[in-house]
Scaffold this motif. Sequence first.
Motif, PDB file in Angstrom:
ATOM      1  N   GLU A  71       0.829  -1.204   0.000  1.00  0.00           N
ATOM      2  CA  GLU A  71       0.000   0.000   0.000  1.00  0.00           C
ATOM      3  C   GLU A  71       0.865   1.257   0.000  1.00  0.00           C
ATOM      4  N   VAL A  72       1.927   1.246   0.797  1.00  0.00           N
ATOM      5  CA  VAL A  72       2.819   2.396   0.867  1.00  0.00           C
ATOM      6  C   VAL A  72       3.541   2.593  -0.456  1.00  0.00           C
ATOM      7  N   LEU A  73       4.035   1.510  -1.063  1.00  0.00           N
ATOM      8  CA  LEU A  73       4.734   1.618  -2.336  1.00  0.00           C
ATOM      9  C   LEU A  73       3.816   2.161  -3.430  1.00  0.00           C
ATOM     10  N   ALA A  74       2.588   1.670  -3.472  1.00  0.00           N
ATOM     11  CA  ALA A  74       1.635   2.162  -4.471  1.00  0.00           C
ATOM     12  C   ALA A  74       1.425   3.663  -4.303  1.00  0.00           C
ATOM     13  N   ASN A 102      13.589  -5.104  -3.707  1.00  0.00           N
ATOM     14  CA  ASN A 102      13.220  -5.585  -5.034  1.00  0.00           C
ATOM     15  C   ASN A 102      12.064  -4.780  -5.621  1.00  0.00           C
ATOM     16  N   ARG A 103      11.062  -4.489  -4.816  1.00  0.00           N
ATOM     17  CA  ARG A 103       9.888  -3.783  -5.323  1.00  0.00           C
ATOM     18  C   ARG A 103      10.185  -2.315  -5.587  1.00  0.00           C
ATOM     19  N   MET A 104      10.962  -1.691  -4.718  1.00  0.00           N
ATOM     20  CA  MET A 104      11.317  -0.286  -4.933  1.00  0.00           C
ATOM     21  C   MET A 104      12.197  -0.120  -6.172  1.00  0.00           C
ATOM     22  N   SER A 105      13.060  -1.113  -6.438  1.00  0.00           N
ATOM     23  CA  SER A 105      13.983  -0.993  -7.575  1.00  0.00           C
ATOM     24  C   SER A 105      13.267  -0.972  -8.915  1.00  0.00           C
ATOM     25  N   GLY A 106      12.009  -1.412  -8.944  1.00  0.00           N
ATOM     26  CA  GLY A 106      11.245  -1.343 -10.186  1.00  0.00           C
ATOM     27  C   GLY A 106      10.777   0.059 -10.513  1.00  0.00           C
ATOM     28  N   HIS A 107      10.876   0.973  -9.530  1.00  0.00           N
ATOM     29  CA  HIS A 107      10.382   2.334  -9.724  1.00  0.00           C
ATOM     30  C   HIS A 107      11.398   3.413  -9.351  1.00  0.00           C
ATOM     31  N   PHE A 108      12.324   3.069  -8.460  1.00  0.00           N
ATOM     32  CA  PHE A 108      13.267   4.054  -7.950  1.00  0.00           C
ATOM     33  C   PHE A 108      14.678   3.460  -7.960  1.00  0.00           C
ATOM     34  N   THR A 109      15.677   4.333  -7.823  1.00  0.00           N
ATOM     35  CA  THR A 109      17.073   3.904  -7.791  1.00  0.00           C
ATOM     36  C   THR A 109      17.582   3.933  -6.354  1.00  0.00           C
ATOM     37  N   PHE A 110      18.135   2.816  -5.903  1.00  0.00           N
ATOM     38  CA  PHE A 110      18.684   2.754  -4.544  1.00  0.00           C
ATOM     39  C   PHE A 110      19.937   3.615  -4.463  1.00  0.00           C
ATOM     40  N   ARG A 111      20.029   4.414  -3.385  1.00  0.00           N
ATOM     41  CA  ARG A 111      21.186   5.286  -3.183  1.00  0.00           C
ATOM     42  C   ARG A 111      22.145   4.720  -2.146  1.00  0.00           C
ATOM     43  N   LYS A 112      21.661   4.552  -0.916  1.00  0.00           N
ATOM     44  CA  LYS A 112      22.539   4.075   0.158  1.00  0.00           C
ATOM     45  C   LYS A 112      21.698   3.674   1.361  1.00  0.00           C
ATOM     46  N   ARG A 254      18.473   2.442  14.284  1.00  0.00           N
ATOM     47  CA  ARG A 254      17.703   2.832  13.108  1.00  0.00           C
ATOM     48  C   ARG A 254      18.480   2.473  11.858  1.00  0.00           C
ATOM     49  N   GLU A 255      17.758   1.935  10.875  1.00  0.00           N
ATOM     50  CA  GLU A 255      18.344   1.601   9.578  1.00  0.00           C
ATOM     51  C   GLU A 255      17.413   2.154   8.504  1.00  0.00           C
ATOM     52  N   THR A 256      17.982   2.881   7.562  1.00  0.00           N
ATOM     53  CA  THR A 256      17.170   3.568   6.565  1.00  0.00           C
ATOM     54  C   THR A 256      17.669   3.284   5.160  1.00  0.00           C
ATOM     55  N   PHE A 257      16.763   2.882   4.276  1.00  0.00           N
ATOM     56  CA  PHE A 257      17.074   2.748   2.855  1.00  0.00           C
ATOM     57  C   PHE A 257      16.732   4.061   2.169  1.00  0.00           C
ATOM     58  N   SER A 258      17.652   4.551   1.355  1.00  0.00           N
ATOM     59  CA  SER A 258      17.436   5.807   0.635  1.00  0.00           C
ATOM     60  C   SER A 258      17.359   5.529  -0.863  1.00  0.00           C
ATOM     61  N   PHE A 259      16.349   6.127  -1.507  1.00  0.00           N
ATOM     62  CA  PHE A 259      16.129   5.948  -2.944  1.00  0.00           C
ATOM     63  C   PHE A 259      15.970   7.308  -3.612  1.00  0.00           C
ATOM     64  N   GLU A 260      16.116   7.310  -4.932  1.00  0.00           N
ATOM     65  CA  GLU A 260      15.864   8.523  -5.701  1.00  0.00           C
ATOM     66  C   GLU A 260      15.185   8.166  -7.012  1.00  0.00           C
TER      67      GLU A 260
END
Length: 260
Positions: A71-74, A102-112, A254-260
């Motif tokens: 739901e959040v990704l959509a 995997n799901r975020m990589s279909g729409h965004f680019t992983f940064r760090k 805390r662990e955070t995935f960053s995308f762009e």
Amino acid sequence: MNIITAEEAKNLLLAYESENAAVLEEIDFMARNAAENEYLTLGNALIIHWLFRGENFTKVCPLGSDWDMDEVLAYLVENRKGSNIQIDVQKSDDKVKSALMNRMSGHFTFRKTYTDYVLTSPCTIEEDPSVRLLTADDRDAFLAMEYTQEQYRPPLSILFDSYVINKVEDGKILAFFEDGNITGSLSFVHQSGAYYDVDYVWTAPSRRGTGIGSRLTAAYIREIQQNGGIPMISNPRTEPSLKIAAKYGFTLNRETFSFE
């Protein structure tokens, strides 16, 4: 989806204050600087949109391990705002983290990946005669420190005036003295409640590898814990910083995935 106020968002985050101390401080910072913002809850997650100084970014703070990733990704795909999306994943197990990547990589680019650490157990640390908090009288000595200006860091004069003179974010600077000269410094700021965080650690290039960073960190822990606070180290960027955090017992909070 439910639009909420900044205060309501803070109340949700305060239930997990340790891992959200930095976000709570960011909310206050944005409020002080009249930034445009939007807070909403969706799929058992808090989603924050911030527009500040022309840059727009989104922060996702899951409120439990059962947050609805799909739901959040959509929502993020449909309502993308700006180029920076950060998703906290410390409440998720490795399987969920892998699926999210995997799901975020279909729409965004992983940064760090960003990691924050906290020290909740008391430490017995003796006072170090070579380290002390700076006062207004130390300005000339601080500006004379062997220092290389780095990108995104303020000049020493601005750093000193902000933390020592004007007490911005309740900031302070610890300095390491050798023969009357400052050869290392650690600045720290208040985050939320009892939590404090390291802003920056600097050791003069000619004195690196001699343990100054470790001694400054010990003094930071002592200073915070003696005054009833809880010390944090957010996003340590170097291997020596990670080793120092581990040496004194800091643990991941805390662990955070960053995308762009």
